[in-house]
Design a protein around this motif. Sequence first.
Motif, PDB file in Angstrom:
ATOM      1  N   VAL A 209       0.842  -1.199   0.000  1.00 27.61           N
ATOM      2  CA  VAL A 209       0.000   0.000   0.000  1.00 27.61           C
ATOM      3  C   VAL A 209       0.879   1.253   0.000  1.00 27.61           C
ATOM      4  O   VAL A 209       0.640   2.203  -0.760  1.00 27.61           O
ATOM      5  N   GLN A 210       1.917   1.244   0.835  1.00 28.12           N
ATOM      6  CA  GLN A 210       2.835   2.376   0.877  1.00 28.12           C
ATOM      7  C   GLN A 210       3.569   2.542  -0.457  1.00 28.12           C
ATOM      8  O   GLN A 210       3.782   3.662  -0.933  1.00 28.12           O
ATOM      9  N   ASN A 211       3.948   1.419  -1.057  1.00 30.58           N
ATOM     10  CA  ASN A 211       4.651   1.489  -2.343  1.00 30.58           C
ATOM     11  C   ASN A 211       3.774   2.089  -3.423  1.00 30.58           C
ATOM     12  O   ASN A 211       4.230   2.908  -4.233  1.00 30.58           O
ATOM     13  N   LEU A 212       2.511   1.683  -3.471  1.00 32.98           N
ATOM     14  CA  LEU A 212       1.587   2.248  -4.454  1.00 32.98           C
ATOM     15  C   LEU A 212       1.359   3.736  -4.203  1.00 32.98           C
ATOM     16  O   LEU A 212       1.313   4.542  -5.140  1.00 32.98           O
ATOM     17  N   ALA A 213       1.208   4.103  -2.929  1.00 32.42           N
ATOM     18  CA  ALA A 213       0.971   5.505  -2.596  1.00 32.42           C
ATOM     19  C   ALA A 213       2.155   6.380  -2.992  1.00 32.42           C
ATOM     20  O   ALA A 213       1.977   7.538  -3.391  1.00 32.42           O
ATOM     21  N   SER A 214       3.370   5.824  -2.921  1.00 31.97           N
ATOM     22  CA  SER A 214       4.561   6.632  -3.187  1.00 31.97           C
ATOM     23  C   SER A 214       4.692   7.053  -4.644  1.00 31.97           C
ATOM     24  O   SER A 214       5.389   8.027  -4.950  1.00 31.97           O
ATOM     25  N   VAL A 215       4.037   6.335  -5.567  1.00 30.62           N
ATOM     26  CA  VAL A 215       4.163   6.662  -6.991  1.00 30.62           C
ATOM     27  C   VAL A 215       2.819   7.033  -7.618  1.00 30.62           C
ATOM     28  O   VAL A 215       2.724   7.197  -8.831  1.00 30.62           O
ATOM     29  N   SER A 216       1.768   7.155  -6.795  1.00 25.75           N
ATOM     30  CA  SER A 216       0.449   7.538  -7.306  1.00 25.75           C
ATOM     31  C   SER A 216       0.330   9.053  -7.391  1.00 25.75           C
ATOM     32  O   SER A 216       1.068   9.796  -6.744  1.00 25.75           O
ATOM     33  N   SER A 217      -0.639   9.497  -8.193  1.00 24.93           N
ATOM     34  CA  SER A 217      -0.878  10.928  -8.392  1.00 24.93           C
ATOM     35  C   SER A 217      -2.365  11.142  -8.609  1.00 24.93           C
ATOM     36  O   SER A 217      -3.130  10.178  -8.711  1.00 24.93           O
ATOM     37  N   PRO A 234      -3.235   5.219   3.505  1.00 24.82           N
ATOM     38  CA  PRO A 234      -2.170   5.966   2.823  1.00 24.82           C
ATOM     39  C   PRO A 234      -2.546   6.415   1.411  1.00 24.82           C
ATOM     40  O   PRO A 234      -1.880   7.285   0.847  1.00 24.82           O
ATOM     41  N   LEU A 235      -3.613   5.838   0.845  1.00 19.11           N
ATOM     42  CA  LEU A 235      -4.049   6.220  -0.504  1.00 19.11           C
ATOM     43  C   LEU A 235      -5.027   7.392  -0.484  1.00 19.11           C
ATOM     44  O   LEU A 235      -5.505   7.806  -1.541  1.00 19.11           O
ATOM     45  N   GLN A 236      -5.349   7.922   0.707  1.00 19.28           N
ATOM     46  CA  GLN A 236      -6.280   9.037   0.820  1.00 19.28           C
ATOM     47  C   GLN A 236      -5.814  10.209  -0.054  1.00 19.28           C
ATOM     48  O   GLN A 236      -4.726  10.752   0.124  1.00 19.28           O
ATOM     49  N   GLY A 237      -6.645  10.594  -1.026  1.00 18.68           N
ATOM     50  CA  GLY A 237      -6.336  11.722  -1.894  1.00 18.68           C
ATOM     51  C   GLY A 237      -5.180  11.501  -2.846  1.00 18.68           C
ATOM     52  O   GLY A 237      -4.722  12.449  -3.486  1.00 18.68           O
ATOM     53  N   LYS A 238      -4.718  10.252  -2.973  1.00 10.79           N
ATOM     54  CA  LYS A 238      -3.533   9.975  -3.780  1.00 10.79           C
ATOM     55  C   LYS A 238      -3.835   9.553  -5.206  1.00 10.79           C
ATOM     56  O   LYS A 238      -2.916   9.410  -6.015  1.00 10.79           O
ATOM     57  N   CYS A 239      -5.090   9.297  -5.546  1.00 11.11           N
ATOM     58  CA  CYS A 239      -5.397   8.778  -6.874  1.00 11.11           C
ATOM     59  C   CYS A 239      -6.717   9.359  -7.371  1.00 11.11           C
ATOM     60  O   CYS A 239      -7.474   9.991  -6.618  1.00 11.11           O
ATOM     61  N   LYS A 240      -6.996   9.118  -8.646  1.00 11.53           N
ATOM     62  CA  LYS A 240      -8.224   9.619  -9.266  1.00 11.53           C
ATOM     63  C   LYS A 240      -9.370   8.643  -9.084  1.00 11.53           C
ATOM     64  O   LYS A 240     -10.506   9.039  -8.827  1.00 11.53           O
ATOM     65  N   HIS A 241      -9.089   7.342  -9.254  1.00 12.50           N
ATOM     66  CA  HIS A 241     -10.111   6.302  -9.106  1.00 12.50           C
ATOM     67  C   HIS A 241      -9.547   5.192  -8.220  1.00 12.50           C
ATOM     68  O   HIS A 241      -8.389   4.792  -8.375  1.00 12.50           O
ATOM     69  N   LEU A 242     -10.403   4.675  -7.335  1.00  9.76           N
ATOM     70  CA  LEU A 242      -9.996   3.577  -6.455  1.00  9.76           C
ATOM     71  C   LEU A 242     -11.095   2.532  -6.432  1.00  9.76           C
ATOM     72  O   LEU A 242     -12.235   2.828  -6.059  1.00  9.76           O
ATOM     73  N   ARG A 243     -10.754   1.330  -6.849  1.00  9.34           N
ATOM     74  CA  ARG A 243     -11.671   0.197  -6.808  1.00  9.34           C
ATOM     75  C   ARG A 243     -11.038  -0.888  -5.943  1.00  9.34           C
ATOM     76  O   ARG A 243      -9.887  -1.280  -6.166  1.00  9.34           O
ATOM     77  N   VAL A 244     -11.784  -1.380  -4.948  1.00  9.99           N
ATOM     78  CA  VAL A 244     -11.278  -2.366  -4.006  1.00  9.99           C
ATOM     79  C   VAL A 244     -12.104  -3.644  -4.128  1.00  9.99           C
ATOM     80  O   VAL A 244     -13.341  -3.601  -4.103  1.00  9.99           O
ATOM     81  N   ILE A 245     -11.424  -4.775  -4.259  1.00  8.69           N
ATOM     82  CA  ILE A 245     -12.069  -6.081  -4.391  1.00  8.69           C
ATOM     83  C   ILE A 245     -11.657  -6.932  -3.195  1.00  8.69           C
ATOM     84  O   ILE A 245     -10.469  -7.068  -2.902  1.00  8.69           O
TER      85      ILE A 245
END
Length: 384
Positions: A209-217, A234-245
């Motif tokens: 999760v931290q790794n994804l957050a570090s390179v997301s925009s 950690p992904l709060q406000g870090k991406c445009k779309h978030l889908r969780v399965i």
Amino acid sequence: MERPSARNQLATYSFHHKALQEQFAAKYLMDIIKTKPDQLKNMFGNTGEENSKIIRVLIYVIEDLSANSPNHLRASWPQVWTAMKDAGADICLCKDLLPSLRNEPVAIKAVAETMRAQESTWVMMCDADVAAMALMLPYAQPRVLKVGEQASLDDLKAMSAVVQHRVGDLKLGFPMLNNVARDPLLAPLRNSRCRLQYFSGYIANQESVQNLASVSSPATTLKIGLLARLQLSPLQGKCKHLRVITRPFVGGGVLPVPLPSEPRPILEVGFIDCRSLVSVKRTVIALTPAGKRYGGLEVVGSFSSHELHQLVGALHRRGIRTGSNGSTRWEKEKDYARSHSLSETRDVKSWDAVVACDPARRLMVSQLPRTSSGWGRGEDGERG
């Protein structure tokens, strides 16, 4: 070989397999390169058309010289590579040459620049592709570098090299057809110079999760399958779309932290043969973001219409909402996936035709039918 005869005074030579002919031609070329290199440039004309025979001969030449006479390859490389391009070598052939050129930076740079000129998006589908990208990226950067949706990748060392050298947009679209954790392939992302545009895949540890957050925009789309109870804050406000399965949470243990509230997440919970509506409801409630707003909600399982009415009513009573418009409702998708829309109102109208499909959220929109008891009873015994 056919010897001279009374009718034919000339000896003729033929080959039962073209590869033998190409190898003999390659040997002749290598002799020219080693003894009379100045004659090489006069041996190929620029026809402007693809010539597969010349390409195959030159591949033999490059592979043999690289293994047995690298100095001659370096000296003749400009002429050999020009002949390859003039013969119409495509990007696939360019990549196939790279293992033979591992120790030849000038040649690798020429291949990388040619591939970039031919293709702005480089795709990795297998470990051989990853190894090729790791060699080329220090010399040329494509506009987009991506992992194909059906890729099969296991070479962690090569992937680390790719991420280390990549500067710019990166798309990691791993298959979602099986529950394979992609955590090892995400580890190199931390402190890299990549800009993640898209990710799809399963993860099983918090570090991913931290790794994804570090390179997301704000332009990143994330489609994350959870194999463990992870904290996605950690992904709060870090991406445009978030889908969780995720599968429903069953048994005891600490419930996960709610999903980020921005962007509003789309949650898909369940599996094809899932029959525990209690665990589905428990999961949806536990993951509800602050503000109780999902971008969308999808349930996968073998549930009756009455059970789905109960679920929608129970979630609505707890103030959980989705981002779609109209009345609170559920709609069946295909044979086993159901989408739910939870609106501000408990407006319940008759079951009429399906209204529309919202492509932005993949939510089918329809009206929830009234039962004889209105909303019916929830699983906790409350009336709607």
